[in-house]
Design an enzyme around this catalytic site. Sequence first.
Site, short mmCIF file in Angstrom:
data_model
loop_
_atom_site.label_atom_id
_atom_site.label_comp_id
_atom_site.label_asym_id
_atom_site.label_seq_id
_atom_site.Cartn_x
_atom_site.Cartn_y
_atom_site.Cartn_z
CG ASP A 1 -23.78 -30.40 26.11
OD1 ASP A 1 -23.55 -30.47 27.33
OD2 ASP A 1 -23.79 -31.39 25.36
CG ASP B 1 -20.39 -32.10 30.29
OD1 ASP B 1 -20.58 -33.07 29.55
OD2 ASP B 1 -19.27 -31.82 30.79
CD GLU C 1 -22.37 -36.80 31.20
OE1 GLU C 1 -21.84 -37.70 30.55
OE2 GLU C 1 -21.77 -35.75 31.52
CG HIS D 1 -21.41 -37.01 22.82
ND1 HIS D 1 -22.54 -36.82 23.59
CD2 HIS D 1 -20.39 -36.47 23.54
CE1 HIS D 1 -22.21 -36.20 24.70
NE2 HIS D 1 -20.91 -35.97 24.69
CG ASP D 2 -19.76 -39.07 26.23
OD1 ASP D 2 -18.94 -38.53 25.47
OD2 ASP D 2 -20.35 -38.47 27.15
C1 NOJ Z 1 -19.43 -35.64 29.42
C2 NOJ Z 1 -19.48 -35.42 27.96
O1 NOJ Z 1 -20.60 -36.07 27.44
C3 NOJ Z 1 -18.18 -35.92 27.41
O2 NOJ Z 1 -18.18 -35.99 26.01
C4 NOJ Z 1 -17.07 -35.04 27.93
O3 NOJ Z 1 -15.83 -35.57 27.55
C5 NOJ Z 1 -17.09 -34.95 29.45
N1 NOJ Z 1 -18.41 -34.80 29.97
C6 NOJ Z 1 -16.31 -33.77 29.92
O4 NOJ Z 1 -16.97 -32.58 29.59
#
Ligand code: NOJ
Length: 554
Positions: free
Chosen positions: A98, A202, A256, A326-327
Site C-alpha cells: 500500500d 491510496d 484508489e 477494508h473500507d
Molecule cells: C483510503 C484507505 O483505504 C482508508 O482506509 C484510509 O482511511 C484513507 N484512504 C486515508 O488514507
Amino acid sequence: MKSRWYKDAVVYQIYPRSFCDSNGDGIGDLRGIISKLDYIKDLGVNAVWLSPIYKSPNDDNGYDISNYRDIMDEFGTMADFDEMLKGMHERGIKLIMDLVANHTSDEHEWFVQSRSSKDNPYRDYYIWRKGRGKNGKKPPNNWTSRFGGSAWQYDEKTGEWYLHLFSKKQPDLNWENPAVRKEIADICNFWMDKGVDGFRCDVITYISKEKGLPNGKFNPIMCGDEHFVVGPRYHEFIHELNQNSWSKYDSYTVGESTGITFEKAPDCIAEKRQELDTIFGFEHMCTDMYMEVIPHKFKLSRFTKVLSKWQTLPEGCWNTLFLENHDQPRSLGRFTGDYGDNRYEAATMLAVAMQMQKGTPFVYQGQEIGMVNCKFRDEDYLDVMARQVFSIASKIPFGKAIARACLAKRARDHARTPMQWTAGENAGFTSGKPWMMLNPSYKTINVEADLKAGEKSIFAFYKRLHAFRIGNEIIKNGDFVPLDLTNNSVFGYTRSCGGKTLLVVANFKNKKATYSLPANLAKGRAVISNYGGSTLSAELDLRPYEAAVFEIEK
Ligand code: NOJ
C-alpha cells in the site's frame, strides 16, 4: 518491459492488523501472515495486496505513516518482512504494497520539522496557509475532511493552518514541491528493489490541489472535491512517478480512485499514458448509497448497469473487480438481501457474478469464507471515521440515532473484525485479547468449519473459480455482452472469444427466478455451478442464488 502479469492475477487483500496474530498481543502481524501462506496459496490466488505495514502511530490503522522504510512495531521486523516476501515468491504469489502518499502521519519526521518553524526546509513539504477572518482564526477555505469537519487544523506554534483531507493526524503532502515527489519515487524504489511487485496507491486522485485552494461548492457532507479530485497536475505527477519508479520494474499499480468517472478513467489508466495500470472505480459501490455515505435500497439493475459500463473500457485499459475491502461493509447481505440459510449460495453467487467479468479480481480476507457484518454497540466502533461521525452527529438533534443507523450498514469496522480461523478461543486469531471485538458469528463462520463443509465450502468454490479463470483466454480477453440490464433478479452475460462462448447467470434473489434466453444460448453444459450442477434451457429456472457458467454449444 512490463509483462502485465496482473491481467492473469487474482489478488487477495490482507488487512494485517486483523489477519493472524503470532505473538499473543492481540494484533495481527507479519509472522501471522507467514503462518498462513500455504492457506493463501491453497486459495489459488497469485498476488497479495497488503494494507500498510509501515511504522505508524495508528490513528488510521497504518494509513498514517511515520516512517516509510520501517515496519510497524506491532507487525514485526524487516527480517520478518523479507521472510514473508520470500515465502510469497516461493509460492508464486506477487506482493503489492500500500502506497500512502497523499499524506503522512503528523508524527513523520518531515512533519515534525515542517511544523517547527516557517523557515524550516521541510515547511513546504506540507500545505500551510494563513487563516481567514480577524486574527486568522477561521480555516483558509471550506474544504472538509473525508472523515467529517474542516480539512484544516490550526497550529499554535507558527500561527498557520495545515491541510488534512483525512484526520488531523494525517497532514496532506505538498506534491507541488519536487522534493516531495522525489521522496515518494525513492520510497517506491526502495520497496521494489527489495522485490515488491507493485503498489495499491491510496487516495491517489487527491494529490494535486488547485492553485489558490478556492472554496468548494456548498455540499452538506463534503466540500472541495472539484478542486482536488484529479486536480490540475495529477496526470503530470503520476506520469513522473511512473517514469522515475514504477516503469523501471515489472510492476503493477492500482489507484484508489474515489471520484474518477468512467469517462475520465481512460486518461488515468490507458497503457500508452504510462500512469497507473488500473484503478478501483467506486461507482458500483455507490449504487446503494446517497452521496457515498447514506445507505439506500440495493437495486440489481442499477448495479449491473454500472458494472457492465465499466466492462466497455477502451482497448489498452484494464479493469478491476471487487465487492469488498477494508473500507467497505461485507458484501453478503449488502448485495444479496437477507440470505437466511443460504449463505453459501449467496456468497458463491456473488463470486461468480464478479469473477467471470473482464478485469483483475480482488478478494478481501474473510470473503472466501463468507464473513458477514457485525452488530456493534456505539462503544465498539474503533475506526477514526466512525468516531468522528459520532462526535459530529451528537451535536445535532437526532444526530446520534441517524449516525447509528448509517454506521450499522456502512461502517468500515465491519470489514475489520479479526479473521475467523476456528470456532475456538478468539476465533483462532490470537491467544491474547483481540485489538478489536470478534464478530460472534465466528462460532459458525470460520475457516476450519468452511473447509470441512465439503460441497458447501465457500473457500473450495472460490478455489475452483480461480483455477477456472487464471489462464483462461475467454475470461481474460473475451468480449463481454450483458443480456438484460433491466432485470432485478438475475445478472446474465456472455463472454466470447475465438468462436467459443460462456454464458454466466447469477440469481441475486433468495427465491426462484426464471430467466429467458435467446435460442443461440439455450444449449450447453455447466462448467461451474454453485448447486453442484445446473441445467441449461431457453427458460432457465434458477434456484435461490443459483449461479452458473455454461459452455455454449453451437
Ligand atoms: C483510503 C484507505 O483505504 C482508508 O482506509 C484510509 O482511511 C484513507 N484512504 C486515508 O488514507
